[in-house]
Design an enzyme around this catalytic site. Structure first.
Site, PDB file in Angstrom:
ATOM      1  CB  ALA A  47      -0.932   0.005   1.220  1.00 41.22           C
TER       2      ALA A  47
ATOM      3  N   GLY B 228       1.759   3.174  -5.882  1.00 42.01           N
ATOM      4  CA  GLY B 228       0.930   2.655  -6.957  1.00 42.01           C
ATOM      5  C   GLY B 228      -0.540   2.505  -6.612  1.00 42.01           C
TER       6      GLY B 228
ATOM      7  N   GLY C 168      -1.988   0.388  -4.724  1.00 41.99           N
ATOM      8  CA  GLY C 168      -2.240   0.165  -3.300  1.00 41.99           C
ATOM      9  C   GLY C 168      -2.412   1.483  -2.557  1.00 41.99           C
TER      10      GLY C 168
ATOM     11  CE1 TYR D 172       2.478  -9.713 -11.719  1.00 38.88           C
ATOM     12  CE2 TYR D 172       1.628  -9.890 -13.963  1.00 38.88           C
ATOM     13  CZ  TYR D 172       1.578  -9.318 -12.708  1.00 38.88           C
ATOM     14  OH  TYR D 172       0.632  -8.366 -12.423  1.00 38.88           O
TER      15      TYR D 172
END
Length: 286
Positions: free
Chosen positions: A16, A19, A21, A171
């Site tokens: 958080a 970005g 978050g 990913y």
């Protein structure tokens, strides 16, 4: 979202401090929620708190430090949260990682797999009773459309030990795991008031991917002008965390705040249960 609609709610967000978050934290704080930001670095965490307060001066915020590459740190995060808060209304599993070289954590796990999936599997399970006790709570997990390009045989190589290492493939596997985990969790939450949903945030212009050293980092920089802002990327996360439109909705995958059809691999119930079993064995939870 309408200011005040999350009054009295407590939200915990991983990854958080930057970005989507950070923007999710800002949006939920603006709605009146108490927002607990989790990140690895104290300095960046405190800067994130200050940034949210710059635009939401009366924000109710807290910071808990955790390194999601370490399962011990994830366990400590859960303990720290439970020591401070009696309820949890929203768990936003947001933190993500992509690398262009295989990295093994001190626990012996491949770093992308443990950060993107296994740590969130563990954290969610550790906080599950608190979520259930809080009533109509929500677990929201940030996945990606990258999940569509991964075969199910990834379940036989969760640690990416075979063949040459592809950061984008690893990913994508972790993002497929996010959706399978969400569906398995929703099945286990049937009969409770807790829901579990996953989402694709869009292709977001943020710091994501810049920690890699190879071509992916350069591709991110080249594509940046055409990407969503972090605020735009956070919209579906915030929608799933707070909108009354999705109250009671569970086991769904969302794009642009709308239900979307995940890949067939993500709809495989046998794979879903296999991943849950293997994740439980690796983390020591049920």
């Amino acid at each position: 979202m309408t200011p005040g609609t999350m009054e009295g709610k407590v939200c915990l967000i991983t990854g958080a401090t930057s970005g989507i978050g950070l923007e999710s934290a800002r949006a939920l704080a603006r709605q009146g929620a108490t927002v607990v930001l989790s990140g690895r670095d104290k300095g960046r965490g405190e800067a994130a708190l200050a940034e949210v307060r710059r635009t939401v001066p009366d924000a109710r915020l807290d910071l808990l430090l955790a390194d999601l590459t370490s399962l011990a740190s994830v366990r400590q995060l859960a303990q720290d949260f439970q020591a401070r808060y009696s309820r949890l209304d929203v768990l936003l599993n947001n933190a993500g990682l992509i690398l262009d070289r295989r990295k093994v954590t001190p626990d012996g796990f491949e770093a992308t797999f443990v950060t993107n999936h296994l740590s969130h599997f563990l954290l969610t399970n550790l906080l599950l009773e608190q979520l259930k006790a809080s009533g109509a709570s929500r677990v929201v997990t940030v996945s990606s459309e990258a999940h569509r390009f991964v075969p199910l045989d990834f379940l036989d190589d969760l640690q990416a030990e075979r063949g040459s290492y592809s950061g984008t493939q690893v990913y994508g596997k972790s993002k497929l795991a996010n959706i399978l985990f969400t569906r398995a969790l929703a099945r286990r939450l049937a009969g409770t008031k807790v829901t579990a949903n996953s989402l694709h945030p869009g292709v977001v212009r943020s710091g994501f991917g810049l920690n890699s050293e190879g071509i992916f980092k350069h591709l991110v920089k080249l594509a940046s002008p055409f990407m969503l802002s972090a605020e735009g990327g956070a919209r579906t996360s915030v929608f799933l965390a707070s909108s009354p439109e999705v109250e009671g909705v569970s086991a769904k995958y969302f794009i642009r705040s709308k239900v979307a059809r995940e890949a067939k691999t993500a709809q495989d119930d046998a794979a879903m249960e296999t991943l849950w079993r293997k994740s439980a064995e690796l983390t020591g939870v049920g």
